[in-house]
Design a protein around this motif. Structure first.
Motif, mmCIF file in Angstrom:
data_model
loop_
_atom_site.group_PDB
_atom_site.id
_atom_site.type_symbol
_atom_site.label_atom_id
_atom_site.label_comp_id
_atom_site.label_asym_id
_atom_site.label_seq_id
_atom_site.Cartn_x
_atom_site.Cartn_y
_atom_site.Cartn_z
ATOM 1 N N SER A 1 0.810 -1.216 0.000
ATOM 2 C CA SER A 1 0.000 0.000 0.000
ATOM 3 C C SER A 1 0.846 1.270 0.000
ATOM 4 O O SER A 1 0.345 2.361 -0.270
ATOM 5 C CB SER A 1 -0.935 0.015 1.212
ATOM 6 O OG SER A 1 -0.200 0.015 2.424
ATOM 7 N N TRP B 1 3.818 3.197 -3.925
ATOM 8 C CA TRP B 1 3.283 4.018 -4.999
ATOM 9 C C TRP B 1 4.343 5.057 -5.387
ATOM 10 O O TRP B 1 5.456 5.059 -4.882
ATOM 11 C CB TRP B 1 1.987 4.704 -4.555
ATOM 12 C CG TRP B 1 2.067 5.385 -3.214
ATOM 13 C CD1 TRP B 1 1.762 4.856 -1.984
ATOM 14 C CD2 TRP B 1 2.506 6.729 -2.960
ATOM 15 N NE1 TRP B 1 1.986 5.785 -0.993
ATOM 16 C CE2 TRP B 1 2.443 6.942 -1.560
ATOM 17 C CE3 TRP B 1 2.950 7.774 -3.773
ATOM 18 C CZ2 TRP B 1 2.798 8.157 -0.961
ATOM 19 C CZ3 TRP B 1 3.313 8.978 -3.182
ATOM 20 C CH2 TRP B 1 3.221 9.153 -1.789
ATOM 21 N N THR C 1 -0.676 0.381 -6.264
ATOM 22 C CA THR C 1 -2.008 0.232 -5.711
ATOM 23 C C THR C 1 -2.906 1.407 -6.083
ATOM 24 O O THR C 1 -2.434 2.532 -6.275
ATOM 25 C CB THR C 1 -1.924 0.138 -4.175
ATOM 26 O OG1 THR C 1 -3.240 0.106 -3.610
ATOM 27 C CG2 THR C 1 -1.185 1.329 -3.581
#
Length: 311
Positions: free
Chosen positions: A211, A214, A298
């Motif tokens: 998560s 990115w 994600t």
């Protein structure tokens, strides 16, 4: 695996090349600046590979066109001796990106005292980088103290970075160029960080939870090892600060990307801006990579927001 460092130009030659690089004009459709309005800064690139500098400059500018963010970019690719900069000496509140600097300081200080990390330090460092744990960061920041952090910054040549005061490490002032200096130390042999320290940092940055993977990894080609640290922070001035630093290794190709942003209306807008730049850079540096195999971050990016004084 033994790394072979690719010879690169002297800093003077590189500076001259960057100074001589042709600025790419605004992308088609952009309004012309009036005589009284300062022109929007454009990416400046230099490369040993024919045509690559101009392509990167154009594609980074296109990725940023029409976005509200004030963005700073710095990247280095050794295989083509490529450098790009945009607002690379402008200062930004660091948010959690500074955690990579905290880890580097911890390892630098341990090296100076001829010791290994304790089990406690190893746990705190792992939590700080892989999960962006704020409590772990605060403990290490307090343990090191401002003097040791400042001493590391001096040793690393990160002369424009200013540690946050009163324990507010998330308000450390950073620049894209200084973050690239840190990534350079992490990815290449040097006298500041030991090889073991560099491997440890890369290992933890390579184990960041999905998560939080990115930002700069967006669009990285299959088979590339991704090492990342991100951060974000919202304040009444300059809106959302959203940042990402990344090192990409493997297959004899090592390169690093730093994108710092502020004035984002939302967190997601900042993430989108960084990922647009990252996809452009990865594509230009890996032109034969198949689109279907590129890394897709994600859709629900997460990050820990550091504590800051009440405004």
């Amino acid at each position: 695996m033994t790394r072979h460092r690719i010879p690169r130009r002297s800093s003077a030659a590189l500076s001259a090349a960057l100074a001589a690089a042709v600025l790419v004009p605004p992308v088609a459709g952009a309004a012309s600046a009036s005589a009284t309005t300062p022109a929007t800064p454009q990416p400046v690139c230099a490369s040993d590979q024919a045509g690559l500098a101009a392509k990167l400059s154009k594609d980074i500018a296109a990725a940023l066109h029409g976005r509200s963010a004030t963005a700073a970019v710095s990247l280095r690719d050794d295989s083509t001796n490529t450098r790009c900069t945009l607002r690379a000496d402008q200062k930004f509140d660091s948010a959690s990106v500074v955690k990579a600097t905290v880890l580097a300081t911890l390892l630098w200080d341990a090296k100076k005292h001829h010791r290994f990390l304790t089990p406690r330090e190893n746990t705190l460092a792992t939590d700080m980088i892989t999960r962006s744990d704020n409590a772990a960061t605060s403990k290490l920041w307090k343990q090191l103290g401002p003097a040791k952090v400042q001493a590391f910054l001096k040793a690393a040549g990160m002369t424009r970075t200013v540690p946050g005061s009163d324990g507010y490490w998330g308000l450390t002032q950073i620049t894209a160029n200084d973050q690239e200096k840190l990534l350079e130390l992490i990815t290449h042999p040097n006298a500041v960080l030991s090889d073991n320290a560099r491997a440890y940092i890369l290992k933890l940055m390579g184990k960041v939870i999905p998560s939080q993977r990115w930002g700069t990894p967006a669009g990285a080609p299959s088979g590339t090892k991704i090492h990342v640290k991100n951060g974000w922070l919202s304040r009444s001035t300059h809106g959302w600060r959203v940042h990402s630093i990344g090192a990409f290794t493997g297959g004899g190709h090592t390169y690093t990307i730093t994108v710092l942003t502020q004035d984002n209306s939302t967190m997601k807008a900042g993430v989108a801006t960084i990922e647009a730049v990252a996809r452009a850079v990865h594509k230009d540096l890996n032109p034969t990579a198949h689109a279907a195999t590129l890394y897709a971050p994600t859709d629900n990016p997460q990050e820990a927001m550091p504590a800051v004084p009440k405004e």
